[in-house]
Design a protein around this motif. Sequence first.
Motif, PDB file in Angstrom:
ATOM      1  N   PRO A 150     -17.679   4.914  22.166  1.00 54.64           N
ATOM      2  CA  PRO A 150     -16.476   4.099  21.950  1.00 54.64           C
ATOM      3  C   PRO A 150     -16.584   3.217  20.713  1.00 54.64           C
ATOM      4  O   PRO A 150     -15.583   2.982  20.030  1.00 54.64           O
ATOM      5  N   PHE A 151     -17.785   2.722  20.429  1.00 55.70           N
ATOM      6  CA  PHE A 151     -17.970   1.905  19.230  1.00 55.70           C
ATOM      7  C   PHE A 151     -17.628   2.700  17.983  1.00 55.70           C
ATOM      8  O   PHE A 151     -16.893   2.230  17.104  1.00 55.70           O
ATOM      9  N   ASN A 152     -18.152   3.923  17.884  1.00 59.86           N
ATOM     10  CA  ASN A 152     -17.839   4.769  16.738  1.00 59.86           C
ATOM     11  C   ASN A 152     -16.358   5.130  16.703  1.00 59.86           C
ATOM     12  O   ASN A 152     -15.757   5.229  15.630  1.00 59.86           O
ATOM     13  N   LEU A 153     -15.788   5.319  17.867  1.00 57.00           N
ATOM     14  CA  LEU A 153     -14.364   5.648  17.946  1.00 57.00           C
ATOM     15  C   LEU A 153     -13.508   4.529  17.364  1.00 57.00           C
ATOM     16  O   LEU A 153     -12.583   4.790  16.579  1.00 57.00           O
ATOM     17  N   PHE A 154     -13.811   3.291  17.700  1.00 55.91           N
ATOM     18  CA  PHE A 154     -13.014   2.178  17.196  1.00 55.91           C
ATOM     19  C   PHE A 154     -13.256   1.944  15.707  1.00 55.91           C
ATOM     20  O   PHE A 154     -12.361   1.484  14.998  1.00 55.91           O
ATOM     21  N   LEU A 155     -14.460   2.254  15.219  1.00 59.39           N
ATOM     22  CA  LEU A 155     -14.689   2.195  13.777  1.00 59.39           C
ATOM     23  C   LEU A 155     -13.758   3.155  13.047  1.00 59.39           C
ATOM     24  O   LEU A 155     -13.117   2.793  12.051  1.00 59.39           O
ATOM     25  N   VAL A 156     -13.675   4.387  13.546  1.00 59.43           N
ATOM     26  CA  VAL A 156     -12.827   5.396  12.914  1.00 59.43           C
ATOM     27  C   VAL A 156     -11.356   5.015  13.041  1.00 59.43           C
ATOM     28  O   VAL A 156     -10.588   5.129  12.076  1.00 59.43           O
ATOM     29  N   ARG A 157     -10.947   4.563  14.217  1.00 58.52           N
ATOM     30  CA  ARG A 157      -9.545   4.198  14.403  1.00 58.52           C
ATOM     31  C   ARG A 157      -9.127   3.064  13.480  1.00 58.52           C
ATOM     32  O   ARG A 157      -8.070   3.124  12.833  1.00 58.52           O
ATOM     33  N   ASN A 158      -9.945   2.018  13.394  1.00 59.79           N
ATOM     34  CA  ASN A 158      -9.596   0.881  12.538  1.00 59.79           C
ATOM     35  C   ASN A 158      -9.550   1.274  11.067  1.00 59.79           C
ATOM     36  O   ASN A 158      -8.744   0.739  10.295  1.00 59.79           O
ATOM     37  N   TYR A 159     -10.419   2.190  10.676  1.00 58.95           N
ATOM     38  CA  TYR A 159     -10.387   2.661   9.287  1.00 58.95           C
ATOM     39  C   TYR A 159      -9.115   3.456   9.021  1.00 58.95           C
ATOM     40  O   TYR A 159      -8.448   3.272   8.000  1.00 58.95           O
ATOM     41  N   ARG A 161      -6.309   3.278  10.473  1.00 58.57           N
ATOM     42  CA  ARG A 161      -5.114   2.434  10.525  1.00 58.57           C
ATOM     43  C   ARG A 161      -4.719   1.908   9.157  1.00 58.57           C
ATOM     44  O   ARG A 161      -3.562   1.564   8.924  1.00 58.57           O
ATOM     45  N   GLN A 162      -5.672   1.839   8.239  1.00 58.61           N
ATOM     46  CA  GLN A 162      -5.405   1.288   6.917  1.00 58.61           C
ATOM     47  C   GLN A 162      -4.857   2.324   5.937  1.00 58.61           C
ATOM     48  O   GLN A 162      -4.515   1.988   4.812  1.00 58.61           O
ATOM     49  N   ILE A 163      -4.785   3.574   6.360  1.00 62.43           N
ATOM     50  CA  ILE A 163      -4.202   4.600   5.500  1.00 62.43           C
ATOM     51  C   ILE A 163      -2.689   4.374   5.428  1.00 62.43           C
ATOM     52  O   ILE A 163      -2.031   4.201   6.458  1.00 62.43           O
ATOM     53  N   PRO A 164      -2.112   4.347   4.230  1.00 66.41           N
ATOM     54  CA  PRO A 164      -0.682   4.029   4.089  1.00 66.41           C
ATOM     55  C   PRO A 164       0.217   4.983   4.890  1.00 66.41           C
ATOM     56  O   PRO A 164      -0.004   6.199   4.925  1.00 66.41           O
ATOM     57  N   LEU A 187      -8.745  12.829   7.424  1.00 64.38           N
ATOM     58  CA  LEU A 187     -10.189  13.059   7.372  1.00 64.38           C
ATOM     59  C   LEU A 187     -10.764  12.944   5.953  1.00 64.38           C
ATOM     60  O   LEU A 187     -11.803  12.287   5.776  1.00 64.38           O
ATOM     61  N   PRO A 188     -10.127  13.522   4.928  1.00 65.14           N
ATOM     62  CA  PRO A 188     -10.676  13.334   3.581  1.00 65.14           C
ATOM     63  C   PRO A 188     -10.680  11.876   3.125  1.00 65.14           C
ATOM     64  O   PRO A 188     -11.613  11.442   2.430  1.00 65.14           O
ATOM     65  N   LEU A 189      -9.637  11.124   3.501  1.00 66.71           N
ATOM     66  CA  LEU A 189      -9.591   9.715   3.112  1.00 66.71           C
ATOM     67  C   LEU A 189     -10.530   8.850   3.947  1.00 66.71           C
ATOM     68  O   LEU A 189     -10.785   7.689   3.588  1.00 66.71           O
ATOM     69  N   SER A 190     -11.035   9.388   5.044  1.00 66.55           N
ATOM     70  CA  SER A 190     -11.909   8.620   5.942  1.00 66.55           C
ATOM     71  C   SER A 190     -13.371   9.003   5.798  1.00 66.55           C
ATOM     72  O   SER A 190     -14.176   8.728   6.697  1.00 66.55           O
ATOM     73  N   MET A 191     -13.741   9.624   4.686  1.00 64.62           N
ATOM     74  CA  MET A 191     -15.108  10.075   4.508  1.00 64.62           C
ATOM     75  C   MET A 191     -16.141   8.952   4.613  1.00 64.62           C
ATOM     76  O   MET A 191     -17.222   9.164   5.184  1.00 64.62           O
ATOM     77  N   PRO A 192     -15.886   7.737   4.098  1.00 68.82           N
ATOM     78  CA  PRO A 192     -16.905   6.676   4.245  1.00 68.82           C
ATOM     79  C   PRO A 192     -17.243   6.371   5.698  1.00 68.82           C
ATOM     80  O   PRO A 192     -18.420   6.308   6.061  1.00 68.82           O
ATOM     81  N   VAL A 193     -16.226   6.199   6.538  1.00 69.61           N
ATOM     82  CA  VAL A 193     -16.519   5.865   7.938  1.00 69.61           C
ATOM     83  C   VAL A 193     -17.045   7.081   8.685  1.00 69.61           C
ATOM     84  O   VAL A 193     -17.874   6.954   9.596  1.00 69.61           O
ATOM     85  N   GLY A 288     -14.411  -0.169   8.341  1.00 69.63           N
ATOM     86  CA  GLY A 288     -14.040   0.296   9.658  1.00 69.63           C
ATOM     87  C   GLY A 288     -14.094  -0.766  10.717  1.00 69.63           C
ATOM     88  O   GLY A 288     -13.512  -0.628  11.783  1.00 69.63           O
ATOM     89  N   SER A 289     -14.819  -1.857  10.435  1.00 66.61           N
ATOM     90  CA  SER A 289     -14.918  -2.926  11.426  1.00 66.61           C
ATOM     91  C   SER A 289     -13.835  -3.971  11.268  1.00 66.61           C
ATOM     92  O   SER A 289     -13.765  -4.906  12.060  1.00 66.61           O
ATOM     93  N   ILE A 290     -12.982  -3.838  10.257  1.00 66.28           N
ATOM     94  CA  ILE A 290     -11.907  -4.804  10.047  1.00 66.28           C
ATOM     95  C   ILE A 290     -10.763  -4.500  10.994  1.00 66.28           C
ATOM     96  O   ILE A 290     -10.295  -3.356  11.077  1.00 66.28           O
ATOM     97  N   LYS A 291     -10.311  -5.463  11.696  1.00 67.66           N
ATOM     98  CA  LYS A 291      -9.223  -5.281  12.652  1.00 67.66           C
ATOM     99  C   LYS A 291      -7.953  -5.847  12.079  1.00 67.66           C
ATOM    100  O   LYS A 291      -7.931  -6.977  11.574  1.00 67.66           O
ATOM    101  N   GLU A 292      -6.895  -5.054  12.198  1.00 70.20           N
ATOM    102  CA  GLU A 292      -5.607  -5.516  11.672  1.00 70.20           C
ATOM    103  C   GLU A 292      -4.987  -6.545  12.609  1.00 70.20           C
ATOM    104  O   GLU A 292      -5.137  -6.465  13.821  1.00 70.20           O
TER     105      GLU A 292
END
Length: 292
Positions: A150-159, A161-164, A187-193, A288-292
């Motif tokens: 779940p921790f990794n899941l929320f990292l990916v989700r939060n990241y 969320r910032q995609i326009p 997925l290509p834009l989320s490569m860092p996370v 990825g740890s930044i929450k909107e």
Amino acid sequence: MKKQNKWFDYVNVIFITFVSIICTLPLLLVLIVSFTDETMIKVNGYSFFPGKLSLDAYKLLFSGNSPLLQSYMISITVTVVGTALAVLITAMAGYTLAAKHVKYRNQLAMFFFVTMVFNTGLVPWYMMNTALGLKNTIWALIIPSLLFSPFNLFLVRNYMRQIPDGLVEAAKIDGAGDIFIAFRIFLPLSMPVLATITLFYGIGYWNNWFNAIMLVDNPSLYPLQYLLFKLNSEISMIQQMQSTVSGMSATQLPNESVKMATAIMTIGPIILFYPFLQRYFIRGLLIGSIKE
């Protein structure tokens, strides 16, 4: 002001260099001890300046009857396959929770959050894996750890969320579906996370020996970590039995140097793997740890 910044940079470099040396010295000591003769370890203890070098530890690990290479292949296979599947599942789940058109995504996120707080326990875990027929198969080393963290899941989700939103809307106007949007945009834009959670999953699979203890009885399926754990335990037991029965050790097994050699062998692949993901790691973890 510029001089102050330069002095700060100098102090910062000196401090980081000092900390790096401190962090490197234990690893260097482990490497040296792994090549140290066992008798010298008993006389001088762990030392950066061994009186006598020896390859006995590595000869024991790589002896003709040792299943070490087979266990290496098992661990590599489990790590590669398990990490790839876990990252794919986590990425898809993260996209689902990040997509604004998905109904009840917040309720689903709460469901996954609850699993971070409450655990079902060991007995239901074992019964479930046994009922699925995983015991004494290579899948016993992959599937029980495959369900995403779940921790990794929320990292990916939060990241994600910032995609326009404009990118998603433009893709939908062109007739793109969720699969296209997920694999060609998110997925290509989320490569860092994704690189960050790949490192997390990879280390988890590589260091996992608990699944082997609980679900594997076949020696041909032992992963590297569990095999080395058994080897160290057996060497210690043999030495204790010899000392108890005869009062002296009949054979000088390299107990301490073997421990250090196994440490070098287990951390080696991780050290080689980390530099390829280093440039993504910090960026993906922070963003990825930044929450909107």
